[in-house]
Design an enzyme around this catalytic site. Structure first.
Site, short mmCIF file in Angstrom:
data_model
loop_
_atom_site.label_atom_id
_atom_site.label_comp_id
_atom_site.label_asym_id
_atom_site.label_seq_id
_atom_site.Cartn_x
_atom_site.Cartn_y
_atom_site.Cartn_z
N LYS A 4 19.52 41.23 40.21
CA LYS A 4 19.98 41.53 41.16
C LYS A 4 19.87 43.06 41.41
O LYS A 4 20.16 43.82 42.09
CB LYS A 4 21.96 41.49 41.21
CG LYS A 4 21.96 39.30 41.66
CD LYS A 4 23.25 39.70 41.10
CE LYS A 4 24.04 38.14 41.51
NZ LYS A 4 24.96 37.34 40.85
N GLN A 13 30.03 40.48 37.75
CA GLN A 13 29.90 39.10 37.76
C GLN A 13 30.40 37.61 37.14
O GLN A 13 31.51 38.23 35.96
CB GLN A 13 28.36 39.15 36.18
CG GLN A 13 27.89 38.28 36.07
CD GLN A 13 27.16 36.78 37.45
OE1 GLN A 13 26.48 38.47 38.33
NE2 GLN A 13 26.91 35.96 37.64
N ASP A 64 29.90 39.76 48.09
CA ASP A 64 29.76 38.24 46.84
C ASP A 64 31.33 37.15 48.22
O ASP A 64 30.93 36.53 47.82
CB ASP A 64 30.67 38.38 45.90
CG ASP A 64 29.77 37.58 45.10
OD1 ASP A 64 28.39 37.69 45.26
OD2 ASP A 64 29.84 37.90 43.32
#
Ligand code: NAP
Length: 282
Positions: free
Chosen positions: A53, A97, A120
């Site tokens: 990422k 994460q 997200d």
């Protein structure tokens, strides 16, 4: 019949080139897109995802910052970091994460991210907005699947769409996005009776379970679009999807490979969501 391959790697490459151009234009106007990634602990898979990422951000010309915290970090300290990132003007997107260490409440952590920076799309208010048809952010994997479907050119309006797997991060938001696109949606889970019968009705079949090659060619409607979200590691170290590619491609109209299908789109949509966050903040 041999299906056309929906090449996620190529689509992701094309989209990332366009995203880099938009990022350069925003940077020239003093709004360089910024993404902060937070990793707690040393989970090897999470380390790879996070590295990818950050690398994608750098390639697209984004500002990126990586916060690595030890697994022993107190939840209160993680929440404090998230609040600090919420207030940073050069950070437009925040990604924590998952999974987090067991002593942390991941819901509380995600709910601490400002909804305007929740790239997200996992914050409860973003999940709610998606449900009511006005999403601020679309969760990255289902958003990437919608781009692949768009690429196939197959009309979604009125189509029978079947989604297998009903997780909060893939299956449920996928079903919502398909519904909003006008499809008639069936969402299956581990309790579904006669899964094959549902699959055989599907003009569009999205599989997100995590069971290697569980969907075989005999379960597929001729000409259907097959999107394989699953990523499974076989004992020989190779990756495979939830769809048995070899038998499915003889029946389907379009199919995504694994690897090279949905996977490359997920990070691309993270970049896209971060761009959308910048544009909204201006
Ligand atoms: P998850 O949270 O484990 O959810 C799996 C879902 O599949 C659950 O809803 C479960 O049903 C359902 N299920 C399990 N066995 C089933 C069966 N026999 N028949 C029908 N449904 C069944 O998984 P996830 O996080 O959504 O991920 C799914 C897969 O996608 C994994 O392989 C993951 O690695 C992959 N993935 C890929 C990407 C990408 O970028 N390509 C991103 C995210 C995930 P219940 O609800 O009844 O338990």
């Amino acid at each position: 019949m041999t299906a056309q391959i929906l090449d996620g790697a190529q689509l992701a490459k094309d989209m990332r080139a366009a995203i880099a151009q938009q990022a350069a234009a925003l940077t020239a106007r003093g709004h360089k897109p910024g993404l902060a990634v937070v990793l707690v602990g040393e989970d090897p898979a999470s380390q790879v995802y996070v590295r990818n990422k950050v690398a994608a951000c750098e390639q697209a010309g984004f500002h990126s910052e990586m916060h690595r915290l030890p697994a022993s970090t107190r939840e209160a300290d993680l929440l404090e970091l998230v609040r600090t990132l919420n207030d940073k003007p050069d950070v437009h997107g925040i990604l924590v994460q998952l999974p987090l260490p067991a002593h942390m409440d991941s819901h509380r952590v995600i709910e601490t991210i400002s909804p305007e920076k929740d790239v997200d799309g996992f914050h409860i208010s973003n999940a709610g907005l998606l449900m009511t048809g006005t999403p601020l952010f679309r969760p990255c994997t289902p958003y990437g699947v919608m781009k692949l479907l768009e690429k196939s050119g197959v009309p979604l309006r009125g189509a029978e769409a079947v989604v297998i797997g009903a997780s909060n991060i893939v299956g449920k938001p996928q079903a919502m996005l398909l519904l909003q696109a006008g499809a008639t949606v069936t969402l299956c889970n581990s309790k579904t009776r006669d899964l094959a019968a549902h699959c055989r009705r599907a003009d569009i079949l999205v599989v997100a379970v995590g069971r290697p090659r569980m969907i075989t060619g005999d379960m597929i409607k001729p000409g259907a679009v097959i999107i394989d979200v699953g990523i499974n590691r076989l004992p020989d170290g190779k990756l495979c999807g939830d769809v048995d590619f070899d038998s499915a491609k003889e029946v389907a109209g379009f199919i995504t490979p694994v690897p090279g299908g949905v996977g490359p789109m997920t990070i691309t949509m993270l970049l896209q969501n971060t761009l959308e966050a910048v544009e909204r903040s201006i």
